[in-house]
Design a protein around this motif. Structure first.
Motif, PDB file in Angstrom:
ATOM      1  N   ILE A   1      48.633  41.407  36.613  1.00  0.00           N
ATOM      2  CA  ILE A   1      47.926  42.133  37.673  1.00  0.00           C
ATOM      3  C   ILE A   1      47.692  43.537  37.144  1.00  0.00           C
ATOM      4  CG2 ILE A   1      47.989  42.949  40.040  1.00  0.00           C
ATOM      5  CD1 ILE A   1      49.826  40.671  40.756  1.00  0.00           C
ATOM      6  N   PRO A   2      46.494  43.814  36.584  1.00  0.00           N
ATOM      7  CA  PRO A   2      46.240  45.137  35.997  1.00  0.00           C
ATOM      8  C   PRO A   2      45.955  46.164  37.095  1.00  0.00           C
ATOM      9  CG  PRO A   2      44.796  43.410  35.081  1.00  0.00           C
ATOM     10  CD  PRO A   2      45.363  42.908  36.378  1.00  0.00           C
ATOM     11  N   VAL A   3      46.842  47.140  37.211  1.00  0.00           N
ATOM     12  CA  VAL A   3      46.672  48.229  38.172  1.00  0.00           C
ATOM     13  C   VAL A   3      46.049  49.399  37.421  1.00  0.00           C
ATOM     14  CG1 VAL A   3      47.831  49.758  39.795  1.00  0.00           C
ATOM     15  CG2 VAL A   3      48.697  47.434  39.452  1.00  0.00           C
ATOM     16  N   ILE A   4      44.804  49.723  37.763  1.00  0.00           N
ATOM     17  CA  ILE A   4      44.074  50.759  37.033  1.00  0.00           C
ATOM     18  C   ILE A   4      44.422  52.124  37.616  1.00  0.00           C
ATOM     19  CG2 ILE A   4      41.817  51.521  36.214  1.00  0.00           C
ATOM     20  CD1 ILE A   4      42.677  48.714  35.281  1.00  0.00           C
ATOM     21  N   ALA A   5      44.866  53.024  36.757  1.00  0.00           N
ATOM     22  CA  ALA A   5      45.407  54.316  37.187  1.00  0.00           C
ATOM     23  C   ALA A   5      44.309  55.321  37.520  1.00  0.00           C
ATOM     24  CB  ALA A   5      46.338  54.867  36.119  1.00  0.00           C
ATOM     25  N   ARG A   6      43.498  54.971  38.500  1.00  0.00           N
ATOM     26  CA  ARG A   6      42.505  55.918  39.017  1.00  0.00           C
ATOM     27  C   ARG A   6      43.174  56.780  40.088  1.00  0.00           C
ATOM     28  NH1 ARG A   6      38.082  54.515  36.467  1.00  0.00           N
ATOM     29  NH2 ARG A   6      37.672  52.324  35.967  1.00  0.00           N
ATOM     30  N   PRO A   7      42.507  57.869  40.547  1.00  0.00           N
ATOM     31  CA  PRO A   7      43.136  58.710  41.585  1.00  0.00           C
ATOM     32  C   PRO A   7      43.634  57.902  42.774  1.00  0.00           C
ATOM     33  CG  PRO A   7      41.210  59.803  40.703  1.00  0.00           C
ATOM     34  CD  PRO A   7      41.230  58.440  40.078  1.00  0.00           C
ATOM     35  N   VAL A   8      42.846  56.915  43.222  1.00  0.00           N
ATOM     36  CA  VAL A   8      43.325  55.858  44.118  1.00  0.00           C
ATOM     37  C   VAL A   8      43.308  54.589  43.286  1.00  0.00           C
ATOM     38  CG1 VAL A   8      42.850  54.503  46.192  1.00  0.00           C
ATOM     39  CG2 VAL A   8      42.474  56.969  46.216  1.00  0.00           C
ATOM     40  N   VAL A   9      44.486  53.999  43.044  1.00  0.00           N
ATOM     41  CA  VAL A   9      44.562  52.903  42.084  1.00  0.00           C
ATOM     42  C   VAL A   9      43.747  51.697  42.550  1.00  0.00           C
ATOM     43  CG1 VAL A   9      46.788  53.630  41.177  1.00  0.00           C
ATOM     44  CG2 VAL A   9      46.706  52.014  43.080  1.00  0.00           C
ATOM     45  N   THR A  10      43.266  50.943  41.589  1.00  0.00           N
ATOM     46  CA  THR A  10      42.506  49.721  41.835  1.00  0.00           C
ATOM     47  C   THR A  10      43.185  48.577  41.087  1.00  0.00           C
ATOM     48  OG1 THR A  10      41.054  50.030  39.918  1.00  0.00           O
ATOM     49  CG2 THR A  10      40.348  51.022  42.002  1.00  0.00           C
ATOM     50  N   LEU A  11      42.820  47.344  41.441  1.00  0.00           N
ATOM     51  CA  LEU A  11      43.252  46.179  40.676  1.00  0.00           C
ATOM     52  C   LEU A  11      42.043  45.603  39.958  1.00  0.00           C
ATOM     53  CD1 LEU A  11      45.720  44.219  43.005  1.00  0.00           C
ATOM     54  CD2 LEU A  11      46.117  46.219  41.562  1.00  0.00           C
ATOM     55  N   LEU A  12      42.257  45.138  38.734  1.00  0.00           N
ATOM     56  CA  LEU A  12      41.198  44.565  37.919  1.00  0.00           C
ATOM     57  C   LEU A  12      41.230  43.042  38.042  1.00  0.00           C
ATOM     58  CD1 LEU A  12      39.025  45.231  35.647  1.00  0.00           C
ATOM     59  CD2 LEU A  12      40.824  44.551  34.037  1.00  0.00           C
ATOM     60  N   PHE A  13      40.062  42.456  38.314  1.00  0.00           N
ATOM     61  CA  PHE A  13      39.926  41.006  38.456  1.00  0.00           C
ATOM     62  C   PHE A  13      38.934  40.488  37.424  1.00  0.00           C
ATOM     63  CE2 PHE A  13      41.260  42.544  42.554  1.00  0.00           C
ATOM     64  CZ  PHE A  13      42.116  41.568  43.052  1.00  0.00           C
ATOM     65  N   THR A  14      39.042  39.188  37.139  1.00  0.00           N
ATOM     66  CA  THR A  14      38.056  38.528  36.291  1.00  0.00           C
ATOM     67  C   THR A  14      37.276  37.511  37.113  1.00  0.00           C
ATOM     68  OG1 THR A  14      39.482  36.681  35.586  1.00  0.00           O
ATOM     69  CG2 THR A  14      39.613  38.725  34.319  1.00  0.00           C
ATOM     70  N   LEU A  15      36.042  37.292  36.732  1.00  0.00           N
ATOM     71  CA  LEU A  15      35.227  36.215  37.286  1.00  0.00           C
ATOM     72  C   LEU A  15      35.091  35.163  36.203  1.00  0.00           C
ATOM     73  CD1 LEU A  15      33.447  35.104  39.590  1.00  0.00           C
ATOM     74  CD2 LEU A  15      31.505  36.260  38.495  1.00  0.00           C
ATOM     75  N   ARG A  16      35.660  33.974  36.454  1.00  0.00           N
ATOM     76  CA  ARG A  16      35.652  32.917  35.459  1.00  0.00           C
ATOM     77  C   ARG A  16      34.250  32.323  35.308  1.00  0.00           C
ATOM     78  NH1 ARG A  16      40.486  30.621  34.105  1.00  0.00           N
ATOM     79  NH2 ARG A  16      39.684  28.484  34.180  1.00  0.00           N
ATOM     80  N   THR A  17      33.931  31.857  34.113  1.00  0.00           N
ATOM     81  CA  THR A  17      32.610  31.315  33.847  1.00  0.00           C
ATOM     82  C   THR A  17      32.406  30.004  34.603  1.00  0.00           C
ATOM     83  OG1 THR A  17      33.449  30.207  31.868  1.00  0.00           O
ATOM     84  CG2 THR A  17      32.454  32.374  31.572  1.00  0.00           C
ATOM     85  N   GLU A  18      31.165  29.650  34.812  1.00  0.00           N
ATOM     86  CA  GLU A  18      30.816  28.478  35.616  1.00  0.00           C
ATOM     87  C   GLU A  18      31.023  27.156  34.880  1.00  0.00           C
ATOM     88  OE1 GLU A  18      30.083  28.244  38.674  1.00  0.00           O
ATOM     89  OE2 GLU A  18      29.608  30.287  39.304  1.00  0.00           O
ATOM     90  N   HIS A  19      31.113  27.174  33.565  1.00  0.00           N
ATOM     91  CA  HIS A  19      31.189  25.912  32.813  1.00  0.00           C
ATOM     92  C   HIS A  19      32.612  25.438  32.556  1.00  0.00           C
ATOM     93  CE1 HIS A  19      31.589  28.844  29.468  1.00  0.00           C
ATOM     94  NE2 HIS A  19      32.424  27.935  28.990  1.00  0.00           N
ATOM     95  N   LEU A  20      33.617  26.191  32.990  1.00  0.00           N
ATOM     96  CA  LEU A  20      34.998  25.792  32.736  1.00  0.00           C
ATOM     97  C   LEU A  20      35.337  24.514  33.500  1.00  0.00           C
ATOM     98  CD1 LEU A  20      36.783  29.273  32.900  1.00  0.00           C
ATOM     99  CD2 LEU A  20      36.354  27.893  30.861  1.00  0.00           C
ATOM    100  N   SER A  21      36.255  23.732  32.940  1.00  0.00           N
ATOM    101  CA  SER A  21      36.620  22.472  33.578  1.00  0.00           C
ATOM    102  C   SER A  21      37.520  22.669  34.783  1.00  0.00           C
ATOM    103  CB  SER A  21      37.324  21.563  32.561  1.00  0.00           C
ATOM    104  OG  SER A  21      38.486  22.196  32.046  1.00  0.00           O
TER     105      SER A  21
END
Length: 223
Positions: free
Chosen positions: A69-89
């Motif tokens: 769970i990547p917590v990005i150290a911005r002035p108000v912290v955010t979490l980084l998410f990924t969007l998985r590709t459409e062709h994955l099984s």
């Protein structure tokens, strides 16, 4: 997008988040074994399925995995998410945290999470400050996922594996800590009606295990 800050004591600056996480979260456990404890699962909203799926036998049989769970150290912290590709099984087009199954060479869940994050999004492990882990999340597909929380500097260079990840995006942590932003949805999965959490955000739809992990993270950080 506007949202209301949740009425709790959790801080949202990098320093206050670090202090809170270090105070309440244990260090990452080993990548597998009997010490894994289910803190949440795909069956939390499905009590008729939970009895047989969230049991000691199910835990022993579950395949260990880990996510960062990547917590990005911005002035108000955010979490980084990924969007998985459409062709994955599996889980194609879904929103997730970087991660995957534990490999024999991984010393612990942190090693798995860092390795997978480097492979999927090119995140340099040296830039991640580990803050602790959550109890594992048991999925309907038989994985026990240990979420590892790590603080990451803002604007770190990333290099996405386009075979697995279409894009990354960030969501402000205050939004994710507000229970008012969690919805309950129903879907037929394998011929069985299943209930699950979902979080709509800026035209995106965070649901399933990722939403369940987020809700459990909120519980641990605010309890």
């Amino acid at each position: 997008m506007s949202f209301t800050l949740p009425p709790d004591s959790l801080g949202f600056t990098p320093s206050s988040f670090r202090d809170r996480a270090l105070a309440v979260l244990p260090p990452p456990r080993s990548a597998g074994g009997s010490e894994l404890i289910a803190g949440a699962s795909d069956f939390d909203l499905n009590p008729d399925l939970a009895a047989r799926n969230v049991s000691a036998d199910a835990m022993r049989a579950a395949r260990p995995a880990a996510v960062l769970i990547p917590v990005i150290a911005r002035p108000v912290v955010t979490l980084l998410f990924t969007l998985r590709t459409e062709h994955l099984s599996a889980h194609a087009g879904q929103i997730a945290f970087p991660g995957g199954k534990c490999e024999p060479q991984d010393a612990d869940a942190l090693a798995t999470a860092l390795r997978e994050s480097h492979e999927e999004i090119g995140l340099d492990p040296a830039l991640v400050e580990p803050l602790g882990s959550l109890d594992c999340y048991l999925t309907g597909t038989g994985f026990c996922i240990t979420p590892v929380i790590g603080l990451v500097p803002p604007d770190v260079p990333l290099s996405l594996d386009r075979n697995e990840v279409d894009e990354t995006f960030e969501v402000p942590l205050p939004f994710l800590m507000d229970l008012g932003n969690y919805q309950r949805h129903t879907r037929m999965i394998g011929g069985i009606e299943r209930h699950f959490y979902a979080i709509p955000f800026a035209g995106r739809f965070i649901w399933g295990a990722t939403a369940g992990i987020l809700r459990h993270m909120r519980q641990r950080l605010t309890e």
